[in-house]
Design an enzyme around this catalytic site. Structure first.
Site, short mmCIF file in Angstrom:
data_model
loop_
_atom_site.label_atom_id
_atom_site.label_comp_id
_atom_site.label_asym_id
_atom_site.label_seq_id
_atom_site.Cartn_x
_atom_site.Cartn_y
_atom_site.Cartn_z
N ARG A 23 0.84 -1.18 0.00
CA ARG A 23 0.00 0.00 0.00
C ARG A 23 0.89 1.24 0.00
O ARG A 23 1.88 1.32 0.73
CB ARG A 23 -0.93 0.02 1.22
N HIS A 46 0.37 -0.45 -10.02
CA HIS A 46 -0.48 -1.33 -9.21
C HIS A 46 -0.94 -2.55 -10.02
O HIS A 46 -2.13 -2.86 -10.09
CB HIS A 46 -1.69 -0.57 -8.66
N GLU A 97 -2.09 7.43 -5.41
CA GLU A 97 -2.29 6.76 -6.70
C GLU A 97 -3.71 6.84 -7.22
O GLU A 97 -3.95 6.63 -8.42
CB GLU A 97 -1.88 5.29 -6.60
#
Length: 330
Positions: free
Chosen positions: A235, A296, A264
């Site tokens: 994360r 991601h 993000e």
């Protein structure tokens, strides 16, 4: 038939969710928009909503969902730091998740980022395409014999550790909830300070909580070896981006690999190639030659998407039909 609003949906989400919606028990409606205070009105008329990592499910959104008669919020991911569990309980909205989709997918991506940095695959690829076969500037380093600190020894951390041990690395771990099976593999638990000071490479695999937010900050960096390699595929909020930029400029950080970023939600999963990115911190990170970032995609394998779709649909059907769900978190 139950109506489900699927937010933050891409073509691959629609493909896999529709493929495994066996018998059409759920009436799936796909929205590209992220769930937020501005888009929550789209959830009117649905019994459930399905969300992903960057959707906003705060007190206000949950209150609105409750008003609309939404009974279930299904996360098609493992983490739930973007969700207000206290509010969900207050409004009697059931929350479910996909606790395990493919630990190996994220673990393999983690090691892929590490290998890319250690052997400069990304730079070599472009050189060869330009018929430049010189090796100057491509010298790497062995993983064999390096001490790697793994923060978080859940399923993804454990899968990563198994791969790293296969490379001949010494693995030091930190987790407030030790895994009794880990030490039999050859890794060992140490204090967080010892992990910072002894590790050549540090890989993050813990959830984002108030205790882990900015676990990598200026104070942590000061304890690390000069030239430390930091990898984060968990994360973005685990890392203080300003501190990281300082560490890169001072050369305290030798290499940085990211698959996640603190802000993000305004960037990742979108094609912004024709836009000017307004995030100055992110654009600064991209200027460093020793930084490698992916958007991601650690979870993004066929096997993982199949598991996510199957588990998510099963969670929703189970909860809406009034049955007990093993993946209930609120």
């Amino acid at each position: 038939m139950y109506k489900v609003a699927v937010f933050s949906s891409k073509k691959y989400d629609q493909q896999f969710l529709e493929q495994f919606n066996q018998g059409g028990q759920l009436d799936l409606h796909f929205f590209e928009s992220r769930l937020s205070r501005q888009t929550v009105e789209l959830a009117q008329g649905f019994q459930a909503v399905c969300v992903f990592v960057n959707d906003v499910v705060d007190h206000h959104v949950l209150e609105q969902l409750h008003t609309f008669g939404v009974n279930v919020v299904a996360l098609r991911c493992a983490g739930f730091n973007n969700l207000d569990l206290k509010a969900a309980r207050q409004f009697n909205i059931k929350i479910c998740r996909v606790p395990e989709y493919s630990p190996e997918a994220v673990a393999e991506h983690t090691v892929g980022i590490l290998l890319t940095l250690s052997r400069k695959f990304h730079k070599a690829y472009w050189r060869v395409r330009e018929n430049n076969f010189a090796l100057d500037g491509l010298m790497g380093f062995n993983l064999h014999g390096k001490t790697i600190g793994v923060i978080g020894t859940g399923k993804i951390g454990l899968a990563t550790i198994k791969i790293l041990l296969g490379f001949g690395c010494q693995v030091h771990c930190y987790d407030p909830y030790p895994n009794p099976d880990l030490q039999t593999l050859g890794a060992k638990y140490v204090t967080l300070d010892d992990l910072f000071s002894q590790s050549d490479i540090i890989s993050l695999h813990c959830p984002l909580t108030p205790d882990t937010k900015h676990i990598i900050d200026s104070e942590a960096l000061a304890k690390m070896k000069t030239g430390v390699v930091i990898i984060n595929t968990s994360r973005g909020g685990l890392v203080d981006s300003n501190a990281i930029i300082g560490g890169l400029k001072s050369r305290k950080i030798g290499f940085l690999g990211l698959d996640v970023y603190e802000l993000e939600s305004e960037l990742f999963f979108e094609d912004l190639s024709d836009d000017i990115v307004q995030d100055d911190i992110f654009t600064r990170l991209l200027t460093f030659p020793n930084v490698f970032i992916t958007g991601h995609q650690g979870f993004f394998t066929e096997e993982a998407l199949i598991t996510i779709a199957q588990t998510t649909l099963d969670n929703i059907e189970t909860l809406l039909s009034g049955k007990d769900c093993d993946n209930l978190i609120a």
